[in-house]
Design an enzyme around this catalytic site. Structure first.
Site: not given
Ligand SMILES: [Zn+2]
Length: 174
Positions: A78, A94, A98, A140
């Site tokens: 997010g 996002e 990410e 990760e």
């Protein structure tokens, strides 16, 4: 997430004048007011959007943050919305950035506020298309069973509250 961009401002964004804390006429709160042009710099909360991606086996994806705040801790993907995109689009973007993951069938889970930070978090749940991998701002990604969520290593209280709502929606408890 980042401090509010105006919170530490000392100069007016319009005329470069010095800002002072003052309660404008008819207002109830102290604001940052320009001593040059009188412009009032309101500090409004900023909306962010995120997704809790779910896989067919019932696991959910969290990312380990590689930036402050919450460095090294877990959150769902997010971040801040950009002008020109919807909350759903921001949440999906996002998640791509990410977690290198596409999501579909987004459904609003809830809206949460970190009042002190001035952040509103709009949280969706959605179906994951793929496995994902670490992306920008993350070190990760991992898929957690609902009974294995790392509650003691979550980045934000809004992360807690959204994950608890995610569990409740499935008849599960923390
Ligand atoms: Zn000014």
């Amino acid at each position: 997430m980042n401090a509010h961009p105006h919170a530490a401002s000392r100069f007016c964004m319009h005329c470069g004048g010095r800002l002072a804390r003052r309660t404008p006429p008819g207002d109830a709160l102290e604001r940052l007011v320009c001593e040059g042009c009188g412009f009032v710099h309101y500090l409004n909360p900023r909306p962010t959007a995120g997704v809790i991606p779910e896989r067919d086996d019932g696991r959910l994806l969290l990312v380990r943050r590689a930036i402050a705040p919450g460095f090294g801790e877990w959150a769902f993907p997010g971040g801040f919305m950009d002008v020109g995109e919807t909350a759903e689009e921001a949440a999906a973007r996002e998640t791509r950035e990410e977690a290198n993951l596409r999501v579909e069938a987004l459904s609003l889970l809830g809206v949460y506020t970190r009042a002190t930070a001035g952040v509103v978090v709009i949280v969706y749940e959605g179906r994951a298309l793929g496995e994902g991998s670490a992306g920008s701002e993350t070190s990760e990604v991992a898929w957690f069973r609902p009974d294995a969520i790392p509650w003691d290593a979550l980045a934000f209280d809004t992360t807690h509250r959204a994950l608890e709502a995610w569990l409740r929606r499935r008849g599960l408890e923390r």
